[in-house]
Write a protein that holds these residues in place. Structure first.
Motif, PDB file in Angstrom:
ATOM      1  N   TRP A 398      50.029  72.804  54.187  1.00 42.78           N
ATOM      2  CA  TRP A 398      51.153  71.878  54.240  1.00 42.78           C
ATOM      3  C   TRP A 398      50.772  70.554  53.606  1.00 42.78           C
ATOM      4  O   TRP A 398      49.605  70.171  53.566  1.00 42.78           O
ATOM      5  CB  TRP A 398      51.612  71.651  55.678  1.00 42.78           C
ATOM      6  CG  TRP A 398      50.503  71.389  56.669  1.00 42.78           C
ATOM      7  CD1 TRP A 398      49.840  72.305  57.411  1.00 42.78           C
ATOM      8  CD2 TRP A 398      49.934  70.115  56.996  1.00 42.78           C
ATOM      9  NE1 TRP A 398      48.890  71.705  58.190  1.00 42.78           N
ATOM     10  CE2 TRP A 398      48.926  70.351  57.961  1.00 42.78           C
ATOM     11  CE3 TRP A 398      50.168  68.822  56.583  1.00 42.78           C
ATOM     12  CZ2 TRP A 398      48.160  69.338  58.516  1.00 42.78           C
ATOM     13  CZ3 TRP A 398      49.409  67.795  57.127  1.00 42.78           C
ATOM     14  CH2 TRP A 398      48.418  68.058  58.080  1.00 42.78           C
ATOM     15  N   ASP A 399      51.773  69.886  53.080  1.00 43.10           N
ATOM     16  CA  ASP A 399      51.579  68.612  52.395  1.00 43.10           C
ATOM     17  C   ASP A 399      51.561  67.481  53.414  1.00 43.10           C
ATOM     18  O   ASP A 399      52.389  67.423  54.324  1.00 43.10           O
ATOM     19  CB  ASP A 399      52.695  68.392  51.367  1.00 43.10           C
ATOM     20  CG  ASP A 399      52.415  67.200  50.461  1.00 43.10           C
ATOM     21  OD1 ASP A 399      51.424  66.483  50.713  1.00 43.10           O
ATOM     22  OD2 ASP A 399      53.187  66.993  49.512  1.00 43.10           O
ATOM     23  N   THR A 402      54.761  65.519  54.041  1.00 46.61           N
ATOM     24  CA  THR A 402      55.880  66.164  54.726  1.00 46.61           C
ATOM     25  C   THR A 402      55.957  65.665  56.169  1.00 46.61           C
ATOM     26  O   THR A 402      54.925  65.483  56.816  1.00 46.61           O
ATOM     27  CB  THR A 402      55.687  67.694  54.714  1.00 46.61           C
ATOM     28  OG1 THR A 402      55.524  68.119  53.375  1.00 46.61           O
ATOM     29  CG2 THR A 402      56.882  68.388  55.335  1.00 46.61           C
ATOM     30  N   PRO A 403      57.165  65.401  56.689  1.00 49.67           N
ATOM     31  CA  PRO A 403      57.279  64.999  58.096  1.00 49.67           C
ATOM     32  C   PRO A 403      56.616  65.999  59.029  1.00 49.67           C
ATOM     33  O   PRO A 403      56.585  67.204  58.754  1.00 49.67           O
ATOM     34  CB  PRO A 403      58.794  64.941  58.326  1.00 49.67           C
ATOM     35  CG  PRO A 403      59.362  64.684  56.963  1.00 49.67           C
ATOM     36  CD  PRO A 403      58.469  65.394  55.995  1.00 49.67           C
ATOM     37  N   ASP A 406      58.282  69.228  59.997  1.00 50.40           N
ATOM     38  CA  ASP A 406      58.574  70.199  58.929  1.00 50.40           C
ATOM     39  C   ASP A 406      57.314  70.802  58.329  1.00 50.40           C
ATOM     40  O   ASP A 406      57.403  71.626  57.406  1.00 50.40           O
ATOM     41  CB  ASP A 406      59.387  69.514  57.819  1.00 50.40           C
ATOM     42  CG  ASP A 406      60.732  69.015  58.318  1.00 50.40           C
ATOM     43  OD1 ASP A 406      61.273  69.629  59.249  1.00 50.40           O
ATOM     44  OD2 ASP A 406      61.241  68.008  57.778  1.00 50.40           O
ATOM     45  N   ARG A 407      56.155  70.402  58.798  1.00 48.69           N
ATOM     46  CA  ARG A 407      54.914  70.923  58.223  1.00 48.69           C
ATOM     47  C   ARG A 407      54.709  72.375  58.636  1.00 48.69           C
ATOM     48  O   ARG A 407      54.861  72.731  59.800  1.00 48.69           O
ATOM     49  CB  ARG A 407      53.728  70.075  58.674  1.00 48.69           C
ATOM     50  CG  ARG A 407      53.751  68.650  58.162  1.00 48.69           C
ATOM     51  CD  ARG A 407      52.597  67.854  58.713  1.00 48.69           C
ATOM     52  NE  ARG A 407      52.619  66.471  58.226  1.00 48.69           N
ATOM     53  CZ  ARG A 407      51.777  65.533  58.617  1.00 48.69           C
ATOM     54  NH1 ARG A 407      50.837  65.827  59.509  1.00 48.69           N
ATOM     55  NH2 ARG A 407      51.860  64.307  58.116  1.00 48.69           N
TER      56      ARG A 407
END
Length: 493
Positions: A398-399, A402-403, A406-407
């Motif tokens: 995951w980035d 990203t919130p 939302d990961r």
């Protein structure tokens, strides 16, 4: 008594109390004003009649009375004079009144009030000070004055004041009744409208009690009491529905577990029983005894594997809180790939890691459960693809931008096998599902391997998906919520 009726009666009672207090205060104030006006007139009459009355007391001829009566207008005044020898002269007032007011005061038969206070004695007040007396049921406002030759009493009946106050009280009472009726009507209408949300809550509660758990209370303005109540009730109803749904799901899972277990265990148990009956009946030749016992052992091992898988699925269905730790998906992927190479040395197995921060490849989870998840996916690829087919394990982190909510890290297993049609892909995660064709059997032929994958992903707050085409190639993806807990290892322990 309903809440609406109680509120309306309370409002009417408070309003009636306020109106009564207002009427009483108005009557007291008006009575004081009217009495003051009477006192002013009494003093004016006293100043006009003082000298003529003194002349009468000094022995003036009685013919002066008409002059006095004209001077003491209006004629409803009572004017009496008493000489020093005690003789009382009635100068003005009703002719039929007997005895004179001065005589009543002298004998103590007339009760006296000075400036509104009962004296309890017959002692007259100071000269020129108005006071109130009651004589023959009639109240008078009087002034007693000492003049040469005797004393003079000038009084005026308070009937006018009494009638005025009585009319005021009647008019105020009628107006108060009208106001109370209007307030009661408006209060009933407003309370009917204001309490409408409570009636909606009651009807919704009745519907829910009847079994409709999907009903919700319409929410009003957030700052109003009914709006806050509706919002709190909807939250509570949502939790109740979720708990009830979870309970029903748990019961359904238990029934399905019992049905699936009885169905799947029937075949190996039947085989074992048949072999044992043959052995007990001596129908198995000695040369085939070892082979029969081997088959019994195989069926027993198959049944043991099936029971283990069912128990593990039942454990996942309970969604028990598990000890979550920081898990590196790359490490798990490399270990699973090494295990597949050991089992199938001739199969090309690669591990690919998508570009991104190292923290993006970490999730919170149960490492043993995630290892079994990936192992089941690789076993499925090994069993259902020809020997030598390439298998790729791909880890996508995951980035960090990203919130947090939302990961999600993605763990994917791709193979170059024959693939599967859409109708098979839709049911591939169902328990005990076995499709005809090249991908016909799951791990050990029980049809539970991919079900364990989906259940493990759900227990971690994620999900499992599959994409495949009959032309070839199948990809299983498992989405896992990303992020590492802020707790230290000591805290987690």
């Amino acid at each position: 008594m309903t809440l609406r009726l109680k509120l309306m009666l309370g409002l009417v009672a408070l309003t009636a109390t306020g109106l009564i207090l207002t009427i009483v205060a108005t009557v007291v104030a008006l009575r004081g004003y009217l009495v003051d006006r009477v006192d002013v007139r009494l003093r004016a009459v006293e100043q006009v009649a003082r000298l003529p009355l003194a002349a009468v007391l000094a022995g003036a001829p009685t013919g002066s009375r008409p002059v006095l009566e004209r001077a003491i207008a209006p004629t409803d005044y009572v004017v009496e004079a008493r000489r020093t020898d005690g003789e009382i002269l009635r100068v003005a007032g009703p002719a039929d009144r007997s005895p004179p007011l001065l005589a009543e005061i002298a004998t103590g038969k007339a009760t006296g009030e000075i400036t509104g206070e009962t004296t309890g004695t017959t002692a007259p007040p100071a000269d020129g000070t108005p006071f109130t007396v009651t004589h023959s049921g009639e109240r008078y406002r009087a002034v007693l004055d000492h003049v040469p030759g005797g004393e003079v009493l000038i009084a005026q009946p308070l009937a006018t004041v009494r009638d005025t106050l009585r009319r005021l009280v009647v008019a105020a009472a009628v107006a108060a009744l009208v106001v109370l009726a209007a307030i009661a009507t408006l209060a009933w209408l407003l309370l009917t409208r204001g309490l409408r949300p409570l009636r909606v809550v009651a009807s919704t509660a009745s519907a829910i009690a009847a079994g409709d758990l999907s009903r919700r209370v319409p929410e009003g303005p957030p700052r109003s009491e009914t709006g806050q109540l509706s919002r709190a009730l909807n939250i509570m109803l949502g939790q109740i529905q979720a708990a009830f749904t979870a309970r029903v799901a748990s019961q359904n899972n238990l029934r399905r577990f019992a049905a699936d277990a009885s169905h799947e265990l029937r075949t190996p148990l039947t085989s074992i029983r048949g072999y044992v009956d043959l052995l007990r009946a001596g129908m198995v030749p000695p040369a085939e005894t070892d082979d029969t016992l081997r088959r019994v052992a195989e069926e027993t091992a198959r049944m043991q594997t099936l029971v283990d898988d069912l128990l593990y699925l039942a454990h996942l269905d309970e969604l028990r809180p598990r000890d979550r730790v920081d898990v590196d998906l790359v490490t798990i992927a490399e270990d699973a790939a090494a295990n597949l190479r050991a089992v199938d040395p001739g199969r090309p197995v690669t591990v690919e890691v998508e570009a991104g921060p190292e923290a993006g490849r970490h999730v919170l989870g149960d490492p043993d459960a995630l290892r079994q998840l990936l192992g089941n996916l690789l076993t499925n690829a090994r069993v259902h693809t020809p020997a030598g087919t390439t298998v790729t394990v791909r880890v996508t982190g995951w980035d960090a931008a990203t919130p947090a909510q939302d990961r999600a890290a993605v763990l994917a297993v791709e193979d170059g096998g024959p693939g599967m049609p859409p109708e098979v892909a839709r049911h591939v995660f169902d328990r005990f599902y076995r499709a005809a064709g090249s991908r016909a059997r799951g791990r050990s032929g029980s049809g539970l391997g991919l079900s364990i994958v989906a259940a493990t992903a759900a227990a971690h707050g994620g999900r499992a998906e599959v994409s495949s085409t009959p032309e070839g190639g199948t990809t299983f993806r498992v989405y896992l919520p990303g992020g590492v807990s802020d707790q230290t290892p000591a805290d987690q322990a």
